[in-house]
Design an enzyme around this catalytic site. Sequence first.
Site, PDB file in Angstrom:
ATOM      1  N   SER A 181      -4.636   5.723  -0.500  1.00  0.00           N
ATOM      2  CA  SER A 181      -3.535   4.956  -1.090  1.00  0.00           C
ATOM      3  C   SER A 181      -2.529   5.903  -1.724  1.00  0.00           C
ATOM      4  CB  SER A 181      -4.079   3.995  -2.146  1.00  0.00           C
ATOM      5  OG  SER A 181      -3.047   3.248  -2.741  1.00  0.00           O
ATOM      6  N   HIS A 183      -0.289   5.253  -4.314  1.00  0.00           N
ATOM      7  CA  HIS A 183       0.041   5.162  -5.744  1.00  0.00           C
ATOM      8  C   HIS A 183      -1.016   5.796  -6.643  1.00  0.00           C
ATOM      9  CE1 HIS A 183      -2.455   1.695  -7.320  1.00  0.00           C
ATOM     10  NE2 HIS A 183      -2.574   1.481  -6.026  1.00  0.00           N
ATOM     11  N   THR A 219       7.098  -4.266  10.332  1.00  0.00           N
ATOM     12  CA  THR A 219       8.063  -3.175  10.214  1.00  0.00           C
ATOM     13  C   THR A 219       7.652  -2.214   9.113  1.00  0.00           C
ATOM     14  OG1 THR A 219       9.844  -4.627  10.947  1.00  0.00           O
ATOM     15  CG2 THR A 219      10.487  -2.624   9.789  1.00  0.00           C
ATOM     16  N   CYS A 301      -8.455  -4.405 -11.040  1.00  0.00           N
ATOM     17  CA  CYS A 301      -8.507  -5.653 -10.280  1.00  0.00           C
ATOM     18  C   CYS A 301      -9.483  -6.654 -10.887  1.00  0.00           C
ATOM     19  CB  CYS A 301      -8.879  -5.382  -8.818  1.00  0.00           C
ATOM     20  SG  CYS A 301     -10.472  -4.588  -8.602  1.00  0.00           S
TER      21      CYS A 301
END
Length: 354
Positions: A181, A183, A219, A301
């Site tokens: 990931s 970030h 996209t 989370c």
Amino acid sequence: MIYLDYQATTPLAPEAFAAMEPWLKDGFANPHSAHAAGRAAAAAVEVARDQIAALLPKGGRVIFTSGATEAINLAIMGCGLTVTAAATEHAAVLDVVEFRNGRTFPVDASGLIRPEMQSAGSVCGQALTATMLVNNEIGTIQPIAELAGAAHAQGNLFLCDAVQAFGRMPIPDGPDMIAISAHKIHGPKGIGALWVRDDIALTPQMLGGGQEQGMRSGTLSPALCAGFGAAAKLAAERMDADAMHVSALWDRAASAFANWTINGSTAQRYKGNLNIRRDGVDAARLISECRNIAFSAGSACASGSGRPSHVLRALGLTDAQAKSSIRLGFGRYTTEEEIDMAADAINRSAEAML
């Protein structure tokens, strides 16, 4: 605000922002278009792909996703195999394991996995084994090369969640798939990737235009890709310096919290993670009282669930011990002064509860 929640996310590196900015302004073309502007955007995507691949094993391909959660879902759902995973894995893995009726296997009291523990989750036929390189809650570093070898000896595939390790340490050879990931390494949110070994075939989980190597329709954002690539390039250049800085911060923080007990292995551990507990402390209340310090009680989370950490429970901690635990995460842009100031405030608030 003193920010000590680097496992949840990291500050965007100025270099990553600078790489993104042109593609947020004039370079707005669709990278899947055939005209010159589209081809320029596509070229930026491929530069980023190469920058990210440079930190991963040879003999594989990088598939861009919206983040590590999508990468993990693509790996597990796309391989079509029964999945087994450590009890301390991220919810992005464990929820898919449950959905696929898979199995979990235990860890020891320090959070480490031994090959025989991994074998306890064995199922009939070929399976996929999923294991984190660095645990997001307690920072434990697993012997991934050894575990991948054990999985392969049983005829299984091996998925490594390297989200907390990518850009911070070398990624071992051995896994068949690796989820990462942006970030977590000072890149932008909203983009991640799945590295897939060349001989592994997956079934796409998002259908449409088939833009990303036929594996992930939609996209691509050249800006997000460029930011991810720049963050990876910077991480490669700064890996040793960042590791030395983080180690010094760990020593300072561990000393400042000497009255607390460290959760997880202290030897096999990423030093940017300090997960500690103190009996009688209410972690949720402590976080609320220290409002000028950003730290957590565990995974972002699950922070609002009120449930004890499943990772700390897997180590054998009681619910009370888990709820008396806090996680401090620090990294490249953290200063020693911030560690000292945060420790003083947290310790004073903790003492007042006892």
